[in-house]
Scaffold this motif. Structure first.
Motif, short mmCIF file in Angstrom:
data_model
loop_
_atom_site.label_atom_id
_atom_site.label_comp_id
_atom_site.label_asym_id
_atom_site.label_seq_id
_atom_site.Cartn_x
_atom_site.Cartn_y
_atom_site.Cartn_z
N SER A 186 0.82 -1.21 0.00
CA SER A 186 0.00 0.00 0.00
C SER A 186 0.85 1.26 0.00
O SER A 186 2.01 1.25 0.43
N GLY A 187 0.27 2.35 -0.48
CA GLY A 187 0.93 3.64 -0.42
C GLY A 187 1.80 3.97 -1.61
O GLY A 187 2.54 4.97 -1.58
N VAL A 188 1.74 3.16 -2.69
CA VAL A 188 2.50 3.43 -3.91
C VAL A 188 1.50 3.72 -5.03
O VAL A 188 0.59 2.93 -5.27
N TYR A 189 1.67 4.86 -5.72
CA TYR A 189 0.72 5.28 -6.73
C TYR A 189 1.43 5.74 -8.00
O TYR A 189 2.60 6.16 -7.96
N VAL A 190 0.72 5.67 -9.12
CA VAL A 190 1.13 6.37 -10.33
C VAL A 190 0.54 7.77 -10.24
O VAL A 190 -0.66 7.96 -10.37
N ALA A 191 1.39 8.76 -9.98
CA ALA A 191 0.92 10.13 -9.80
C ALA A 191 0.54 10.76 -11.12
O ALA A 191 -0.41 11.55 -11.20
N ASP A 192 1.26 10.42 -12.19
CA ASP A 192 0.99 10.99 -13.51
C ASP A 192 1.80 10.20 -14.53
O ASP A 192 2.77 9.52 -14.18
N TYR A 193 1.39 10.27 -15.79
CA TYR A 193 2.23 9.72 -16.87
C TYR A 193 2.04 10.58 -18.11
O TYR A 193 0.97 11.16 -18.33
N TYR A 194 3.09 10.67 -18.91
CA TYR A 194 3.10 11.66 -19.98
C TYR A 194 4.18 11.30 -20.99
O TYR A 194 5.05 10.44 -20.75
N ALA A 195 4.16 11.97 -22.14
CA ALA A 195 5.18 11.81 -23.17
C ALA A 195 6.35 12.74 -22.85
O ALA A 195 6.17 13.88 -22.42
N GLN A 196 7.54 12.25 -23.07
CA GLN A 196 8.74 13.03 -22.80
C GLN A 196 9.68 12.94 -23.99
O GLN A 196 9.99 11.84 -24.47
N GLN A 197 10.11 14.09 -24.50
CA GLN A 197 11.05 14.09 -25.62
C GLN A 197 12.47 13.97 -25.09
O GLN A 197 12.89 14.70 -24.19
N ILE A 198 13.22 13.03 -25.65
CA ILE A 198 14.62 12.83 -25.30
C ILE A 198 15.41 12.83 -26.59
O ILE A 198 15.33 11.90 -27.39
N GLY A 199 16.16 13.88 -26.82
CA GLY A 199 16.82 14.05 -28.10
C GLY A 199 15.78 14.24 -29.18
O GLY A 199 14.86 15.05 -29.04
N ASP A 200 15.87 13.45 -30.28
CA ASP A 200 14.88 13.57 -31.34
C ASP A 200 13.84 12.47 -31.29
O ASP A 200 13.08 12.28 -32.24
N LYS A 201 13.78 11.73 -30.19
CA LYS A 201 12.80 10.67 -30.02
C LYS A 201 11.90 10.99 -28.83
O LYS A 201 12.10 11.97 -28.11
N TRP A 202 10.90 10.11 -28.64
CA TRP A 202 9.97 10.29 -27.54
C TRP A 202 9.91 9.03 -26.68
O TRP A 202 10.11 7.92 -27.18
N ALA A 203 9.64 9.21 -25.41
CA ALA A 203 9.51 8.09 -24.46
C ALA A 203 8.27 8.33 -23.61
O ALA A 203 7.75 9.44 -23.52
N ALA A 204 7.78 7.24 -23.00
CA ALA A 204 6.67 7.32 -22.06
C ALA A 204 7.24 7.36 -20.65
O ALA A 204 8.04 6.49 -20.28
#
Length: 283
Positions: free
Chosen positions: A91-109
Motif C-alpha cells: 500500500s501507499g504506492v501510486y502512479v501520480a501521472d504519466y506523460y510523453a517526454q522528448q529525449i533528443g529527437d525521439k519520444w519516451a513514455a
C-alpha cells in the motif's frame, strides 16, 4: 484511469526529476510498432526507505525483436501508454501521472511514481503497456524498512512439477533471517527457516540482476542444481488464503514480502515447463 496527486510540493519535485532525466539519445531509430517495451534511460527498480515521502520517474519506449530500444516517433505514440500499479502491491504506492517526454529527437513514455510517507514496507509492481501493440514491461518499487515478524508461514518443496518432497511450517519468519537487500520478512528469509526446521538439508544462493536468488537446494540428501544451459533451476510462488499471489511471479525471493499464514511453494525444473496452480492443492 491515472491517479493524480494534487500537491505543489510534489509538482516541484516532479519538475526537478524531469530536469535530471532530460538528456539526448543518439543512435535510436523510432518504430512505434516494435513488439517489445523496455526501460529507456531508467532503472527497472527503485528503493524508498519506509517512512519517507518520495517521487521519482520510470521511462519506457518500444524495442525491436532483439530488445534494443528504438523510441517513439512522436508525442502521440508515447502518450498511448498506460501505467498502473499491479494488484497485490504494498500500500501507499501510486502512479501520480504519466506523460510523453522528448529525449533528443525521439519520444519516451514517462511515469511519475509517488510513495506515501505511510507506505507499508514491501514490494510494488508498476505495469506499463503500449496500447498500440499490447507490449508490456514491469518496474518495481521497494519500500524498505523493518516490519514485524510474520507467523505460521508454510512451505512445500517439489523436486519436479508434481513430486512433493518435503513440507512444513515455520512458526515465525523475521526480516533479518537472511541478510539480503530488504529488511522486511521475505521469501528469502523463509528459506532460512526451512533449513532450521530440517525440511531441507542445505541451499546456496547468488546475486542475480542485483537481487538474491536460490541457486541450488539439497533435499533429503540429494542436491538439485541450477543449470544455465538448460534453464533449469528453482522457482517459487506464494499462496495467500489458498490463492496464488500473481505478484510473486514478478520478483525475486528477497524482494517479495510475506504475510502471516502465507504458503511458499518451491519447484525445481526447466523454466517454461514448471507450472503453478491458481489454487493451493490439498496434500
Amino acid at each position: 484511469m491515472k491517479k493524480l496527486i494534487n500537491s505543489r510540493k510534489l509538482f516541484s519535485l516532479l519538475l526537478a526529476v524531469m530536469f535530471l532525466l532530460s538528456c539526448s539519445a543518439s543512435g535510436l531509430f523510432a518504430a512505434d510498432s516494435d513488439p517489445n517495451l523496455v526501460a529507456w534511460q531508467s532503472d527497472y527498480s527503485h528503493t524508498t526507505a519506509a517512512g519517507t515521502e518520495d517521487l521519482f520517474t520510470f521511462t519506457a519506449c518500444p524495442a525491436d525483436s532483439d530488445w534494443m530500444p528504438t523510441g517513439f516517433t512522436d508525442e502521440t505514440g508515447a502518450e498511448n501508454v498506460t501505467w498502473s500499479v499491479v494488484s497485490g502491491s504494498t500500500s501507499g504506492v501510486y502512479v501520480a501521472d504519466y506523460y510523453a517526454q522528448q529525449i533528443g529527437d525521439k519520444w519516451a513514455a514517462t511515469g511519475a511514481i509517488y510513495v506515501e510517507e505511510t507506505a507499508d514496507p514491501g514490494i510494488a509492481s508498476i505495469e506499463v503497456e503500449n496500447n498500440a501493440t499490447g507490449a508490456t514491461t514491469n518496474f518495481s518499487v521497494v519500500v524498505d524498512g523493518v516490519s514485524p515478524d510474520v507467523s505460521n508461514v508454510s512451505f512445500r518443496v517439489y523436486t519436479d512439477n508434481v513430486t512433493l518432497k518435503t513440507d512444513g511450517t515455520a512458526s515465525t519468519v523475521s526480516g533479518n533471517d537472511f541478510y539480503g537487500n530488504t529488511s522486511y520478512p521475505s521469501v528469502m528469509d523463509s528459506i532460512v527457516r526451512m533449513l532450521y526446521t530440517g525440511a531441507i538439508d542445505q541451499y546456496t544462493y547468488q546475486q542475480q540482476y542485483g537481487t538474491y536468488v536460490v541457486r541450488n537446494m539439497k533435499v533429503d540428501g540429494v542436491w538439485y542444481y541450477a543449470d544455465d544451459d538448460t534453464y533449469t533451476g528453482w522457482q517459487y510462488r506464494v499462496y495467500r488464503n489458498n490463492q496464488l499471489v500473481e505478484l510473486s511471479s514478478l520478483f525475486g525471493p528477497d524482494e517479495f514480502s510475506l504475510q502471516s499464514n502465507d504458503v511458499v511453494m518451491w519447484k525445481y525444473g526447466a523454466y517454461g515447463a514448471i507450472t503453478f496452480p491458481g489454487t493451493l492443492p490439498a496434500i
